[in-house]
Design an enzyme around this catalytic site. Structure first.
Site, PDB file in Angstrom:
ATOM      1  N   GLU B 278       0.959  -1.784  -0.038  1.00 38.35           N
ATOM      2  CA  GLU B 278       0.260   0.016   0.046  1.00 38.35           C
ATOM      3  C   GLU B 278       0.535   1.502  -0.204  1.00 38.35           C
ATOM      4  O   GLU B 278       0.455   1.669  -0.598  1.00 38.35           O
ATOM      5  CB  GLU B 278      -1.018  -0.219   1.442  1.00 38.35           C
ATOM      6  CG  GLU B 278      -2.412   1.179   1.237  1.00 38.35           C
ATOM      7  CD  GLU B 278      -2.982   0.915   2.359  1.00 38.35           C
ATOM      8  OE1 GLU B 278      -4.396  -0.697   2.595  1.00 38.35           O
ATOM      9  OE2 GLU B 278      -3.313   0.965   3.485  1.00 38.35           O
ATOM     10  N   GLU B 281       2.401   1.566  -3.313  1.00 39.73           N
ATOM     11  CA  GLU B 281       0.877   2.620  -4.510  1.00 39.73           C
ATOM     12  C   GLU B 281       0.748   3.421  -4.103  1.00 39.73           C
ATOM     13  O   GLU B 281       0.455   4.569  -5.173  1.00 39.73           O
ATOM     14  CB  GLU B 281      -0.475   1.665  -3.881  1.00 39.73           C
ATOM     15  CG  GLU B 281      -1.764   1.928  -5.222  1.00 39.73           C
ATOM     16  CD  GLU B 281      -2.323   1.123  -3.900  1.00 39.73           C
ATOM     17  OE1 GLU B 281      -2.867   0.588  -3.366  1.00 39.73           O
ATOM     18  OE2 GLU B 281      -3.660   1.431  -5.112  1.00 39.73           O
ATOM     19  N   CYS B 298      -8.574  -1.898   4.121  1.00 35.46           N
ATOM     20  CA  CYS B 298      -8.189  -3.127   4.561  1.00 35.46           C
ATOM     21  C   CYS B 298      -9.340  -3.623   5.488  1.00 35.46           C
ATOM     22  O   CYS B 298      -9.848  -4.565   5.885  1.00 35.46           O
ATOM     23  CB  CYS B 298      -6.841  -2.812   6.229  1.00 35.46           C
ATOM     24  SG  CYS B 298      -5.643  -2.789   5.404  1.00 35.46           S
ATOM     25  N   SER B 318      -7.273   1.550  -2.264  1.00 33.91           N
ATOM     26  CA  SER B 318      -6.212   0.408  -2.753  1.00 33.91           C
ATOM     27  C   SER B 318      -6.303  -0.610  -3.428  1.00 33.91           C
ATOM     28  O   SER B 318      -7.476  -1.201  -2.662  1.00 33.91           O
ATOM     29  CB  SER B 318      -5.569   0.952  -1.564  1.00 33.91           C
ATOM     30  OG  SER B 318      -4.758  -0.122  -1.958  1.00 33.91           O
ATOM     31  N   LYS B 357     -15.884  -9.396   7.898  1.00 37.74           N
ATOM     32  CA  LYS B 357     -14.318 -10.399   7.314  1.00 37.74           C
ATOM     33  C   LYS B 357     -15.076 -12.300   6.400  1.00 37.74           C
ATOM     34  O   LYS B 357     -14.603 -12.601   6.228  1.00 37.74           O
ATOM     35  CB  LYS B 357     -13.680 -10.705   8.179  1.00 37.74           C
ATOM     36  CG  LYS B 357     -12.371  -9.820   8.445  1.00 37.74           C
ATOM     37  CD  LYS B 357     -11.769  -9.541   7.547  1.00 37.74           C
ATOM     38  CE  LYS B 357     -11.027  -8.092   7.956  1.00 37.74           C
ATOM     39  NZ  LYS B 357      -9.925  -7.788   6.739  1.00 37.74           N
ATOM     40  N   GLU B 360     -16.419 -10.492   3.858  1.00 39.11           N
ATOM     41  CA  GLU B 360     -15.360 -10.886   2.238  1.00 39.11           C
ATOM     42  C   GLU B 360     -14.883 -11.538   2.030  1.00 39.11           C
ATOM     43  O   GLU B 360     -14.079 -11.984   1.374  1.00 39.11           O
ATOM     44  CB  GLU B 360     -14.101  -9.686   3.441  1.00 39.11           C
ATOM     45  CG  GLU B 360     -12.896  -9.677   2.598  1.00 39.11           C
ATOM     46  CD  GLU B 360     -11.230  -8.734   3.449  1.00 39.11           C
ATOM     47  OE1 GLU B 360     -11.322  -7.696   3.255  1.00 39.11           O
ATOM     48  OE2 GLU B 360     -11.364  -9.166   4.482  1.00 39.11           O
ATOM     49  N   GLU B 365     -13.797 -12.646  -5.797  1.00 36.36           N
ATOM     50  CA  GLU B 365     -12.767 -12.308  -6.418  1.00 36.36           C
ATOM     51  C   GLU B 365     -11.604 -12.996  -5.726  1.00 36.36           C
ATOM     52  O   GLU B 365      -9.808 -12.555  -5.548  1.00 36.36           O
ATOM     53  CB  GLU B 365     -12.567 -11.383  -6.840  1.00 36.36           C
ATOM     54  CG  GLU B 365     -12.762  -9.334  -5.591  1.00 36.36           C
ATOM     55  CD  GLU B 365     -14.499  -9.642  -5.553  1.00 36.36           C
ATOM     56  OE1 GLU B 365     -15.039 -10.501  -6.094  1.00 36.36           O
ATOM     57  OE2 GLU B 365     -14.497  -8.290  -4.717  1.00 36.36           O
ATOM     58  N   CYS B 503     -10.647  -1.778  14.347  1.00 41.45           N
ATOM     59  CA  CYS B 503     -10.843  -3.247  14.730  1.00 41.45           C
ATOM     60  C   CYS B 503     -11.036  -3.527  16.452  1.00 41.45           C
ATOM     61  O   CYS B 503     -11.836  -4.779  16.505  1.00 41.45           O
ATOM     62  CB  CYS B 503      -9.825  -3.374  13.759  1.00 41.45           C
ATOM     63  SG  CYS B 503      -9.448  -3.197  12.288  1.00 41.45           S
TER      64      CYS B 503
END
Lengths: 151, 571
Positions: B278, B281, B298, B318, B357, B360, B365, B503
């Protein structure tokens, strides 16, 4: 029709009830459907949950198509204590539908409502904009036949 | 300051406090149900009713401010009887099959009923069974257990600003549901799980996957590995009876070994890797005129929020996968190859502070072979707590142990990923050093730490002053996203975490999370960081080896294939 109403109102949550009332009044089957809720929510900048919450809170509003005449039976305590059950039973028999349903000829929709503010005349019902109090079986029969004849 | 009396005891209390606060400050316990610290006062349940001498009706202690001369009775026969009747009425419309409930022994309604001495209900149960919402991978909603306290509505509407849940209907027919009485997944739910975190009963819970993990652990053909998120080590202790803020990293590792995992790894490792990818990036975007500001990626709650509500900003996100997913794809490729394990026989479990999560990991993908998920099962901190209890492990008595190699060597920068501002700080610790080509003097970026909703900082990068921002909770994320949408955002880099506090305050964390507990977990997080030998991600020697052995360079071809992703508009 909805777009014509919406263009009169700015993007502001405060106008939600006004928009809903205005739209429902103009709509032939006097209900507000999911696609319309989505559009109203988008226009006023509120969530669909908000609109759904308001519509389901007020018995004025309906999410199901309704007939020509909307009969609302008060289900609050004073009416309940004054034999409101008989009112409901009588109307269901007379119309041949359960509360929540519409007659096949689309003439009547039977619904519940919360307090109409006529506890002194309990049991009470409202038909469209008019309230009827101190109801008995005979009185209900007369009222319904009047609406059948007139409409 | 007003002088009041509670149960005959004269007290002087702070001006403007409620009866509940005044009682609490003086160690007088008034039971509550809909009340939750840091949320709005609802006075829906009326369980905190008290008597005020000279007044006719009972008043709710949570909402009633004190006044000079007020005399309050919190436990008169009238009050106790009222509370009992109220609770019995709630129970009469509740699926009270307690032994068949996730929150048995951990339920606020059950505790209340017990405290009030309810051993039988005088009222007949009138519950009309409704179908469960199990249509998404993260959260289960059981309307038969809902007691209509309104906490979930408050947190969804006001804290997160998503407003998927609301009161529908009125009077005894009122229910709490998404619009049209449909599924959470039909609406713009991000599966952040804050609703599950504040639900006093088990009406909204994470979708429990512990059985799936037991099955994998008991399957001799499977090689089962686990990764643990940074925020879990500062919260799992609470599940085991410790005070908030206890750091239990080494006991947690031992507990996971006792459960039977073949290897116990640290998501902190891929948090370090995230910073490398990141960070580069960001530098590439700055150098080559890419889309700025860049948002962190994230947090799966934030990603869903952006995909649903800000599709025009997807190029600002990102492209880095989250640390959980970087771990999953490396496990199924690099690790499987290195250890000579058939990826089909490798079962990857992750323990996360998060319900989103789970969603996710289920995304199409997130499968390097195009078929099997990179992360097979996601557990929340609460589910891990449950598994440790199921195994009869005496957590306090466990011998400490360390994470396994190779994904066990980590930096302090990764350790702070769990706190709001942590990803930003970790990135700045690496990016400033890479750009300025000299050792960073001050590793702590205090400006981006703490519970303030939106935080800002300025950093010197290669002679330029760059502004960065950090937001936590989605209502604050919306403010920064709107700025970017309008084109007047002054920032180059923005960190978003969907849950309050980051988190550490995630939707899968131990129950009873308040701002006070969040602060304890945050303090513990920075203590973990300060004790680490390596405190910058690019100084992690195993990361260097990984690039040398396998990935080649940040943003390289293999990195792009394994560690980066793409986003799409979702409705």
């Amino acid at each position: 029709m909805l777009e014509n109403i919406l263009k009169e109102y700015p993007r502001q949550e405060d106008y939600l009830i006004e928009v809903l009332l205005e739209y429902q009044k103009q709509k032939a089957d006097r209900h507000i459907g999911e696609d319309e809720i989505r559009r109203i929510a988008e226009h006023l900048g509120v969530t669909e949950s908000k609109v759904w919450s308001v519509i389901t809170f007020y018995t004025f509003f309906s999410t199901r198509p309704r007939g020509e005449n909307i009969i609302q039976i008060c289900k609050d305590v004073p009416c309940y204590l004054n034999d409101g059950n008989t009112v409901q039973r009588t109307l269901e028999q007379l119309l041949g539908v359960q509360v929540g349903d519409t007659t096949k000829n689309q003439k009547f929709t039977l619904e519940h409502t919360s307090c109409l503010g006529h506890c002194d005349g309990a049991p009470a019902i409202r038909i469209n904009d008019k309230t009827y109090t101190n109801l008995s079986v005979d009185k209900l029969k007369a009222i319904i036949s009047e609406y059948r004849g007139n409409t | 300051m007003p002088n009041i009396k509670i149960n005959g005891k004269p007290l002087t209390v702070e001006e403007g406090t409620t009866i509940l606060e005044a009682a609490k400050a003086n160690n007088i316990k008034i039971p509550t149900l809909c009340y939750y610290p840091d949320l709005d006062i609802k006075s829906d349940c009326r369980v905190c009713s008290v008597e005020i001498v000279g007044q006719k009706g009972l008043k709710t202690a949570c909402s009633e401010p004190v006044w000079d001369g007020m005399e309050i009775r919190t436990n008169s026969p009238r009050v106790l009887n009222a509370r009992k009747v109220l609770t019995e009425l709630i129970l009469a419309n509740h699926d009270a099959n307690c032994t068949a409930c996730e929150k048995n022994m951990n339920c606020e309604l059950q505790t209340l009923a017990n405290t009030l001495g309810i051993d039988e209900n005088r009222f007949e149960n009138v519950l009309e069974e409704r179908p469960l919402d199990t249509a998404n991978p993260s959260i289960t909603r059981n309307p038969n257990r809902c007691i209509k306290c309104g906490r979930c509505v408050d947190v969804c509407k006001n804290v997160q600003g998503i407003h998927v849940l609301d009161n529908m209907g009125r009077s005894n027919e009122m229910e709490i549901t998404p619009a049209y009485g449909k599924y959470l997944s039909d609406q713009e739910c991000t599966f952040c799980g804050q609703c599950s975190s504040v639900c006093p009963v088990a009406s909204i819970t994470e979708k429990d996957k512990s059985d799936e993990v037991w099955e994998a652990l008991h399957d001799e053909d499977k090689h089962v590995i686990v990764q643990v998120a940074p925020a879990v080590r500062v919260s799992l202790g609470e599940e085991m009876g410790a005070r908030p803020g206890a750091i239990v990293t080494e006991k947690m590792v031992s507990a996971l070994r006792s459960l039977g995992f073949d290897r116990v790894f640290d998501t902190d490792f891929t948090a370090d890797l995230t910073i490398l990818e990141e960070g580069h990036e960001l530098l590439e975007r700055v150098k080559e005129g890419g889309t700025l500001p860049m948002f962190t990626s994230c947090c799966p709650g934030w990603i869903s929020f952006a995909e649903q509500q800000y599709p025009e900003l997807l190029d600002n996100l990102s492209t880095c996968k989250s640390p959980q997913q970087m771990f999953g794809s490396l496990a199924k490729t690099y690790y499987a190859k290195k250890e000579d394990i058939d990826p089909e026989k490798l079962h990857v479990v992750s323990v996360m502070p998060c319900t989103a999560k789970k969603y996710e990991a289920s995304r199409e993908e997130m499968r390097v072979d195009g078929e099997n998920p990179d992360v097979d099962t996601v557990l929340t901190t609460r589910e891990l707590g449950k598994m440790v209890r199921q195994m009869g492990i005496d957590f306090d008595e466990l011998e400490p142990s360390s994470f396994d190699d190779p994904f066990g060597i980590t930096s302090g920068a990764a350790a702070i990923f769990g706190a709001s501002g942590g990803v930003m700080e970790a990135a700045l610790r690496t990016v400033s050093e890479v750009v300025n080509e000299e050792p960073l003097k001050q590793l702590d970026f205090e400006d981006v730490r703490g519970l303030e909703g939106i935080k800002e900082a300025e950093v010197e990068l290669g002679g330029n002053t760059v502004r960065v921002a950090v937001a936590h909770s989605l209502s604050n994320a919306r403010k920064l996203a709107e700025e970017v949408k309008q084109g007047d955002s002054p920032y180059a880099f923005i960190e978003i975490m969907a849950c309050p506090g980051g988190c550490i305050g995630g939707g899968g964390q131990p129950y009873n999370t308040t701002n006070a507990t969040r602060q304890e977990r945050i303090d513990a997080t920075y203590r973990v960081d300060s004790r680490m030998e390596i405190r910058q991600s690019h100084k992690n020697p195993v990361i260097t080896t990984l690039y040398e052995e396998y990935l080649e360079a940040p943003l390289g071809e293999r990195s792009h294939k394994l560690l980066h992703t793409h986003y799409q508009k979702r409705n």
